[in-house]
Design a protein around this motif. Sequence first.
Motif, PDB file in Angstrom:
ATOM      1  N   GLU A 188      -5.328   5.851  -0.824  1.00  0.00           N
ATOM      2  CA  GLU A 188      -4.374   4.745  -0.821  1.00  0.00           C
ATOM      3  C   GLU A 188      -4.515   3.913  -2.082  1.00  0.00           C
ATOM      4  O   GLU A 188      -5.625   3.729  -2.583  1.00  0.00           O
ATOM      5  CB  GLU A 188      -4.638   3.867   0.405  1.00  0.00           C
ATOM      6  N   CYS A 189      -3.393   3.445  -2.578  1.00  0.00           N
ATOM      7  CA  CYS A 189      -3.359   2.540  -3.735  1.00  0.00           C
ATOM      8  C   CYS A 189      -2.451   1.377  -3.400  1.00  0.00           C
ATOM      9  O   CYS A 189      -1.548   1.502  -2.573  1.00  0.00           O
ATOM     10  CB  CYS A 189      -2.805   3.263  -4.963  1.00  0.00           C
ATOM     11  N   LYS A 190      -2.691   0.253  -4.058  1.00  0.00           N
ATOM     12  CA  LYS A 190      -1.860  -0.933  -3.841  1.00  0.00           C
ATOM     13  C   LYS A 190      -1.134  -1.297  -5.128  1.00  0.00           C
ATOM     14  O   LYS A 190      -1.686  -1.164  -6.213  1.00  0.00           O
ATOM     15  CB  LYS A 190      -2.713  -2.098  -3.361  1.00  0.00           C
ATOM     16  N   ALA A 246       0.834  -1.211   0.000  1.00  0.00           N
ATOM     17  CA  ALA A 246       0.000   0.000   0.000  1.00  0.00           C
ATOM     18  C   ALA A 246       0.863   1.254   0.000  1.00  0.00           C
ATOM     19  O   ALA A 246       1.889   1.319   0.670  1.00  0.00           O
ATOM     20  CB  ALA A 246      -0.908   0.001   1.222  1.00  0.00           C
ATOM     21  N   GLN A 264       7.412   3.141  -9.824  1.00  0.00           N
ATOM     22  CA  GLN A 264       6.296   4.060  -9.997  1.00  0.00           C
ATOM     23  C   GLN A 264       6.735   5.481  -9.655  1.00  0.00           C
ATOM     24  O   GLN A 264       7.636   5.689  -8.848  1.00  0.00           O
ATOM     25  CB  GLN A 264       5.130   3.670  -9.073  1.00  0.00           C
ATOM     26  N   SER A 291      -3.881   4.034 -15.626  1.00  0.00           N
ATOM     27  CA  SER A 291      -3.553   4.197 -14.216  1.00  0.00           C
ATOM     28  C   SER A 291      -4.790   4.024 -13.346  1.00  0.00           C
ATOM     29  O   SER A 291      -5.739   4.801 -13.438  1.00  0.00           O
ATOM     30  CB  SER A 291      -2.951   5.590 -13.969  1.00  0.00           C
ATOM     31  N   ALA A 292      -4.767   3.020 -12.478  1.00  0.00           N
ATOM     32  CA  ALA A 292      -5.880   2.793 -11.552  1.00  0.00           C
ATOM     33  C   ALA A 292      -5.743   3.671 -10.312  1.00  0.00           C
ATOM     34  O   ALA A 292      -6.701   3.839  -9.561  1.00  0.00           O
ATOM     35  CB  ALA A 292      -5.926   1.323 -11.146  1.00  0.00           C
ATOM     36  N   CYS A 293      -4.571   4.238 -10.105  1.00  0.00           N
ATOM     37  CA  CYS A 293      -4.301   5.040  -8.914  1.00  0.00           C
ATOM     38  C   CYS A 293      -4.273   6.510  -9.298  1.00  0.00           C
ATOM     39  O   CYS A 293      -3.221   7.059  -9.638  1.00  0.00           O
ATOM     40  CB  CYS A 293      -2.976   4.627  -8.293  1.00  0.00           C
ATOM     41  N   GLN A 294      -5.438   7.154  -9.264  1.00  0.00           N
ATOM     42  CA  GLN A 294      -5.506   8.567  -9.605  1.00  0.00           C
ATOM     43  C   GLN A 294      -6.711   9.210  -8.956  1.00  0.00           C
ATOM     44  O   GLN A 294      -7.711   8.554  -8.678  1.00  0.00           O
ATOM     45  CB  GLN A 294      -5.558   8.775 -11.113  1.00  0.00           C
ATOM     46  N   GLN A 295      -6.584  10.499  -8.706  1.00  0.00           N
ATOM     47  CA  GLN A 295      -7.682  11.305  -8.188  1.00  0.00           C
ATOM     48  C   GLN A 295      -7.655  12.619  -8.951  1.00  0.00           C
ATOM     49  O   GLN A 295      -6.590  13.183  -9.188  1.00  0.00           O
ATOM     50  CB  GLN A 295      -7.521  11.576  -6.695  1.00  0.00           C
ATOM     51  N   SER A 334       0.194   5.391   0.530  1.00  0.00           N
ATOM     52  CA  SER A 334      -0.760   6.405   0.943  1.00  0.00           C
ATOM     53  C   SER A 334      -0.282   7.755   0.425  1.00  0.00           C
ATOM     54  O   SER A 334       0.891   8.106   0.577  1.00  0.00           O
ATOM     55  CB  SER A 334      -0.875   6.422   2.466  1.00  0.00           C
TER      56      SER A 334
END
Length: 113
Positions: free
Chosen positions: A66-68, A15, A76, A53-57, A17
Amino acid sequence: MKVYGGFAADHDGEAVSIKIKAPVPMLVAMVPSSVANQLHARPELLESALEKSACQQRGVQSLQFECKFDVHDGPQSLIVVPEEATSVPKKKAEIEMFAARCVANCGLLESKN
């Protein structure tokens, strides 16, 4: 665009954060470091890079999320971009990234996955 690099998962499901506090709405994303290097030179490729990208805001001013990541995801980098480049004030954004690093008994992590 700001690029912060140097994260590589040391076990699957690690993870990360990310916490941001900014004066304007920002796009925050973790992308492979090779992609981040290309974006720094060619920012017009941003939207196509974010499709993977699955980890974005998007549009965040104050948020912690949080992303894993897995080992096979490779190195990354964190990218941060103002959503509206025309109205960026002089005040700086505060960005924190936290990741735990396994230093002992790391085999136990692999046996859980």
